[in-house]
Motif scaffolding. Structure first.
Motif, PDB file in Angstrom:
ATOM      1  N   ALA A   1       0.992  -1.178  -0.018  1.00 19.61           N
ATOM      2  CA  ALA A   1      -0.056   0.113   0.052  1.00 19.61           C
ATOM      3  C   ALA A   1       0.958   1.358   0.027  1.00 19.61           C
ATOM      4  CB  ALA A   1      -0.927  -0.153   1.260  1.00 19.61           C
ATOM      5  N   GLN A   2       0.601   2.203  -0.829  1.00 21.98           N
ATOM      6  CA  GLN A   2       1.187   3.196  -0.792  1.00 21.98           C
ATOM      7  C   GLN A   2       0.246   4.655  -0.519  1.00 21.98           C
ATOM      8  OE1 GLN A   2       3.556   5.189  -4.065  1.00 21.98           O
ATOM      9  NE2 GLN A   2       5.499   4.911  -2.592  1.00 21.98           N
ATOM     10  N   LEU A   3       0.818   5.194   0.455  1.00 17.41           N
ATOM     11  CA  LEU A   3      -0.054   6.575   1.003  1.00 17.41           C
ATOM     12  C   LEU A   3       0.688   7.670   0.970  1.00 17.41           C
ATOM     13  CD1 LEU A   3      -0.979   3.900   2.849  1.00 17.41           C
ATOM     14  CD2 LEU A   3      -2.685   5.219   3.193  1.00 17.41           C
ATOM     15  N   TRP A   4       0.016   8.937   0.792  1.00 19.64           N
ATOM     16  CA  TRP A   4       0.327  10.159   0.882  1.00 19.64           C
ATOM     17  C   TRP A   4      -0.352  11.062   2.264  1.00 19.64           C
ATOM     18  CZ3 TRP A   4      -0.180  12.999  -4.303  1.00 19.64           C
ATOM     19  CH2 TRP A   4       0.551  12.168  -5.383  1.00 19.64           C
ATOM     20  N   LEU A   5       0.460  11.711   3.008  1.00 20.47           N
ATOM     21  CA  LEU A   5       0.027  12.254   4.102  1.00 20.47           C
ATOM     22  C   LEU A   5       0.239  13.619   3.863  1.00 20.47           C
ATOM     23  CD1 LEU A   5       1.646   9.565   5.098  1.00 20.47           C
ATOM     24  CD2 LEU A   5       0.984  10.351   7.495  1.00 20.47           C
TER      25      LEU A   5
END
Ligand code: MN
Length: 300
Positions: free
Chosen positions: A115-119
């Motif tokens: 999973a790749q996320l941006w905050l």
């Protein structure tokens, strides 16, 4: 919003032929807490010619967060960090006002799943220094048939070492057997639940593979039910009450900021660090063809 809402993931191509499911942003769900972007990568069997190869590209105003379930990805950034991420590990890159990186799957066979996320960085941290962290050891909580890994934030008395700048949580939830139990929630957080393997029921409602469930603020628990070997990612956070523009690989608060970031990237400016080390190939930013719209949090 208080009832569970189900959103379908959108198929997108990360590099030629390499499909991912995009869970965030959605037209009707721009973010969850400061989580502004969520790609479900795989599970996919790599083969010669099918892998992940994302050439040098920039970021501003955010942190990139990668959680690896299977396979390996090599990260290389313009601060000079070169780090292979392996199953059970997290890479966290803080862009501040500008950074660039490449991401490449390692090997030409085997399973890849991540999973790749941006905050989004909050306004007072948007120009914080660029940084990179790699985490191999994360708190594990085992009980009631679940094996949970605390990726971000605080939960059941444990604290993740991953450094974030707004109140957030992320938990990887793996059912070791057929499970049905109550999970403690923070009522000031909103939550998203992404099935990563198999499917699950949240508060009795089916959340199928290829979808994301959203639960608004005001809940102190949720019921999770899953068959053995199902896995889900639970993310949450305090709604980020800011108007943000998410455009290409940038998060900012005005069109002028985005235009400057784009121009600096197209000029391969030192704003983005030592770009020479990232190889010859780099991704051009698209043209800005319309007035960019900002969006607030999901609380209405
Ligand atoms: Mn990136």
């Amino acid at each position: 919003m208080s009832a569970l809402e189900i959103f379908s993931l959108h198929q997108s191509e990360l590099s030629p032929g390499f499909q991912i499911g995009r869970a965030l942003p959605q037209r009707q769900l721009r973010r969850i807490g400061a989580w502004a972007f969520l790609d479900h990568i795989g599970p996919v069997e790599l083969r010669p010619g099918l892998g992940m190869k994302v050439h040098s590209h920039p970021h501003i105003g955010l942190q990139t967060f990668t959680w690896m379930v299977a396979g390996e990805i090599e990260h290389h950034d313009s601060l000079g960090y070169r780090q292979t991420i392996r199953p059970g590990e997290i890479n966290l890159m803080t862009s501040g006002d500008g950074i660039a990186h490449t991401e490449t799957s390692v090997g030409t066979s085997g399973r890849m799943h991540a999973a790749q996320l941006w905050l989004a960085l909050p306004a007072h941290k948007k120009d914080t220094a660029a940084a990179f962290e790699h985490h191999q050891q994360l708190p594990q909580i085992v009980g009631n048939g679940w094996q949970t890994t605390l990726l971000v934030g605080e939960w059941l008395g444990q604290q993740s070492p991953v450094a974030v700048h707004t109140p957030l949580i992320a938990v990887d939830v793996l059912a070791q057997v057929d499970c049905h139990s109550s999970f403690k929630l923070n009522p000031v957080f909103e939550y998203g639940i992404l099935p990563m393997e198999g499917e699950l029921h949240v508060n009795g409602e089916l959340v199928p593979t290829g979808s994301l469930a959203y639960l608004g603020t005001g809940h102190s628990s949720m019921q999770l039910q899953a068959a053995a070997h199902s896995r889900a990612l639970v993310i949450g956070g305090e709604p980020l009450e800011e108007e943000l523009i998410v455009w290409w690989n940038f998060i900012a608060r005005s069109q002028a900021e985005i235009e400057q970031a784009r121009a600096d990237w197209e000029a391969q400016s030192a704003r983005y660090g030592e770009l020479g080390q990232l190889g010859e190939a780099w991704l051009h930013a698209p043209e800005i063809t319309a007035t960019l719209k900002s969006s607030g949090s999901n609380q209405r």
